[in-house]
Design an enzyme around this catalytic site. Structure first.
Site, PDB file in Angstrom:
ATOM      1  N   CYS A 180       1.070  -1.101   0.381  1.00 49.46           N
ATOM      2  CA  CYS A 180       0.578   0.708   0.197  1.00 49.46           C
ATOM      3  C   CYS A 180       0.883   1.147   0.575  1.00 49.46           C
ATOM      4  CB  CYS A 180      -1.172  -0.450   1.008  1.00 49.46           C
ATOM      5  SG  CYS A 180      -1.407  -1.173   1.490  1.00 49.46           S
TER       6      CYS A 180
ATOM      7  N   HIS B 244      -2.310 -12.111   4.196  1.00 54.66           N
ATOM      8  CA  HIS B 244      -3.175 -10.953   5.482  1.00 54.66           C
ATOM      9  C   HIS B 244      -4.438 -12.091   5.771  1.00 54.66           C
ATOM     10  CE1 HIS B 244      -0.602  -8.093   3.566  1.00 54.66           C
ATOM     11  NE2 HIS B 244       0.816  -8.947   4.666  1.00 54.66           N
TER      12      HIS B 244
ATOM     13  N   TYR C 125      -5.051 -13.991  -5.088  1.00 56.43           N
ATOM     14  CA  TYR C 125      -4.417 -12.950  -3.275  1.00 56.43           C
ATOM     15  C   TYR C 125      -5.038 -13.640  -2.693  1.00 56.43           C
ATOM     16  CZ  TYR C 125      -3.190  -9.745   0.056  1.00 56.43           C
ATOM     17  OH  TYR C 125      -3.398  -8.530   1.599  1.00 56.43           O
TER      18      TYR C 125
ATOM     19  N   ASP D 145       2.637  -9.200   9.910  1.00 54.60           N
ATOM     20  CA  ASP D 145       3.514  -9.344   8.573  1.00 54.60           C
ATOM     21  C   ASP D 145       4.701  -7.783   8.496  1.00 54.60           C
ATOM     22  OD1 ASP D 145       4.667 -10.164   6.147  1.00 54.60           O
ATOM     23  OD2 ASP D 145       2.858  -9.163   4.988  1.00 54.60           O
TER      24      ASP D 145
END
Ligand code: ADP
Ligand code: SF4
Length: 688
Positions: free
Chosen positions: A31, A173, A170, A266
């Site tokens: 991000c 997370h 994806y 993470d």
């Protein structure tokens, strides 16, 4: 300089399905607070990394459909063809420098409330959305799943048309639909998508297969999977279901990008995790696939990177934060100058941009996010405009960065520091528990300054106004920093707190200077809400004091919600035996206790203590600046053309802002006057 042959391994090409990465440096999706809202800024930021030598440069999450709307956060979108020009900009920029462009296609499922699109959020089961929004996710039926697969395929085809070389499915997370299907705790289905791990992995498998079918001829189809959620049997672990997914799908994608979940695990800060911290969880992956494996771990040392590859842990060195702090990290290793790497300090100021919905900023790299907006290149700066000399007073982060960047411009720079040690607040704060890596802010700058013959450093030189006038520099920069207040004034109190005039009241500056209370118990009053209150409490506890932390916020160090630290900080303080007295303000410090007032009007209480450390606000150390500018005639007589205060001495703030202020000063010295809005903006195009 020639590259150290020990690092040759890092520059071997890696085949990823139908494409080839030129080396092993892989900027994983991250991000950046720009996304679809700032497409030019985003594209230039990614391009800069390609220029800096990263072989693969990826987007952040790119939402594939209106039912996956993560508003108010600003990520990439690929909902239809209208989103392609922004993404094409990035691909062109990345390709210009010979790198592969990757896109992380995402359906966020229950992790988005669709506040902007007002579509119904989808998920494996009926459940509340992951945020606190009072909205529920609808359990997908078979038609919904078919639709979602179709949207994903369409998005992959659009991504290929936009020019991407690497296309993600994806499940990283805790925030994507395939991951939510994988999670036993979220998947209550009884059909072929629920129950056994084979069933829960079905959607993930289908998406990989269908993406390969759609774009696999030209594009690499890669996956991101969080192989351990660090929550034991409740979640995926590298011993159990994380491993089983690899056993099931190991050969299917062209590359495995693996990490741990959730984001706060993470992207742990250096206060909680060191370089390579993910290895214990991800090392098994390479044993279960022949496909290249990429992983992260805040890698900044080429020796650690080589070791990861030699020991068979990873094939490619993944990085988000190290690539933010130094977009030219690979180039610097390649050119045989690894000591020039501007190492990430692991503070997560960058991450705060995502939560605060602003373009990322970086403590170490003041040009991050300014590549397009201000045209700032991380490695290149314009040459000096004159032969003028510059005197920088104070060698904290602001003064050091100003001196370094002015030196890079070619000015004759004199840097005077009152103390023997350079680094200012960074020097002191890096000695607090867990913050040692913050010293990199000082060390990188000193290393660069050492290479600049035109920058001279004067240690143990506390300058007074008269000495500055005598010095004879054309420009004077005052970077003398700030000091913590002692009176308790800050956000909660506009007047001094009764009792804070006592000698048993300490400030963080006292504690950092080794001046500790004579006896406890100690109350740390946190009205600052960033890290300082928490680390001071930790330090005092380590020194053997009984410690309570009082704050008007709901948690200690409340602002660290933006740096992903709020949970680990509470855990650490509680584990250390520090009492947390939250939602309380100190009304007074009396003989052997503080009087507490509940911020919600609850009953007044007291807490025993014999000393208080007050962490409320700082005041600029600007007396020198004020004295200098008050006497314009004396400045003229001395031939001083400008005096400017920067960093904490101008207005106390973060280390990131002090570095930025130093850099900005250097860029703008003797440059044309900036317009009212001193940067380019991305204005809406379709306003008529
Ligand atoms: P910033 O974050 O703005 O860089 P710091 O507080 O980290 O500010 O650094 C300020 C530095 O300025 C400290 O190292 C301090 O010792 C130094 N300093 C303060 N006053 C003087 C002075 N009169 N002459 C030289 N150095 C000074
Ligand atoms: Fe690293 Fe901090 Fe920069 Fe983020 S802001 S890249 S954590 S130095």
């Amino acid at each position: 300089m020639a590259r150290d042959p020990r690092y040759d391994l890092l520059f071997e090409p890696v085949r990823i399905g139908p494409v080839t990465a030129r080396n092993r440096f892989y900027q994983v999706p991250h991000c950046n607070g720009m996304g679809h809202g700032h497409p030019h800024a985003h594209a230039k930021m990614r391009e800069t990394k390609a220029e800096g030598g990263w072989a693969v440069v990826c987007t952040e999450e790119a939402s594939i459909h209106v039912s996956s709307d993560i508003s108010p956060y600003v990520e990439a979108r690929i909902w239809d063809d209208h989103d392609l020009p922004a993404l094409e900009l990035m691909c062109e920029g990345v390709h210009r420098h010979g790198a592969l462009a990757g896109i992380e296609l995402v359906h966020k499922g229950p992790s988005c409330a669709n506040l902007y699109t007002r579509e119904t959020p989808w998920g494996p089961s009926h459940q509340p959305v992951n945020s606190y929004d009072p909205i529920q996710v609808r359990a997908m039926d078979r038609a919904d799943i078919r639709n979602m697969r179709h949207w994903h395929r369409e998005a992959a085809l659009r991504a290929k048309r936009a020019g991407f070389d690497v296309i993600y499915v994806y499940a990283g997370h805790d925030i994507s639909l395939p991951m939510h299907f994988l999670q036993r705790r979220r998947n209550e289905r009884t059909d072929e998508y629920g129950g056994s791990i084979e069933n829960r992995a079905r959607l993930f498998r289908e998406l990989i297969e269908e993406t390969k079918d759609a774009v696999g001829d030209r594009c690499a189809v890669v996956v991101r999977l969080a192989v351990d959620e660090l929550m034991g049997p409740e979640g995926l672990t590298s011993e159990t279901e994380g491993r089983e997914v690899l056993e099931l799908l190991g050969e299917l994608p062209d590359l495995w990008d693996v990490n741990i979940s959730s984001w706060y695990n993470d992207s742990q800060t250096s206060r909680f995790a060191k370089e390579g911290f993910q290895e214990p969880y991800t090392a098994f992956v390479k044993k279960l696939t022949t496909k290249p494996v990429v992983g992260v771990g805040r890698f900044t040392s080429p020796d650690t990177m080589v070791s990861q590859i030699k020991r068979g842990v990873l094939d490619m060195i993944g990085a988000a934060r190290p690539s933010i702090a130094d977009p030219f990290l690979p180039k610097k290793i390649e050119e045989g100058r690894p000591e020039d790497i501007r190492e990430c300090i692991g503070c997560n100021i960058c991450v705060s941009g995502d939560f605060l919905i602003t373009p990322y900023r970086c403590t170490q790299n003041p040009t991050q996010g300014e590549e397009w907006r201000k045209g700032w290149h991380p490695e290149i700066i314009q040459a000096k405009a004159s032969v003028a000399s510059v005197l920088v007073v104070g060698a904290g982060p602001a003064g050091l960065e100003a001196a370094r960047a002015l030196g890079q411009r070619g000015y004759a720079v004199h840097l005077a520091e009152a103390t023997e040690e350079l680094g200012g607040r960074v020097n002191r704060e890096a000695k607090l528990p867990g913050l040692a890596e913050w010293a990199r802010v000082r060390d990188w700058r000193l290393g660069q300054i050492e290479k600049l013959p035109n920058v001279e450093i004067y240690r143990a030189s506390r300058l007074a106004a008269a000495e500055i006038r005598e010095f004879g520099a054309a420009h004077v920069v005052i970077a003398t920093g700030s000091a913590w207040r002692r009176d308790g004034v800050g956000r909660a109190h506009s007047r001094a707190i009764p009792g804070f005039e006592r000698p048993e009241v300490f400030t963080p500056d006292d504690i950092m200077a080794g001046k500790l209370p004579a006896r406890g118990p100690v109350v740390v009053y946190d009205d600052d809400h960033y890290y300082m209150g928490g680390v001071i409490a930790e330090k005092l506890r380590q020194a053997g004091f009984e410690v309570a932390l009082v704050t008007g916020a709901d948690t200690a160090s409340a602002w660290t919600a933006n740096t992903l630290e709020i949970k680990p900080i509470q855990k650490r303080l509680i584990a250390a035996g520090i009492t947390l007295l939250v939602k309380q303000e100190i009304a007074a410090f009396r003989r052997d206790h503080v009087a507490l007032a509940c911020v919600y009007g609850g009953p007044a209480t007291t807490h025993p203590c014999n000393a208080v450390v007050t962490v409320t606000a700082r005041l600029p150390e600007d007396a020198l600046y004020r004295e200098l500018v008050a006497d314009k005639a004396a400045l003229d007589e001395a031939g001083i053309r400008s005096v400017q205060a920067i960093g904490d001495c101008w207005a106390p703030a973060t280390i990131a802002l002090a570095v930025y202020a130093g850099h900005r000063y250097a860029r703008e010295l003797e440059a044309p006057v900036a317009p009212a809005v001193p940067f380019r903006r991305e204005l809406p195009r379709e306003v008529v």
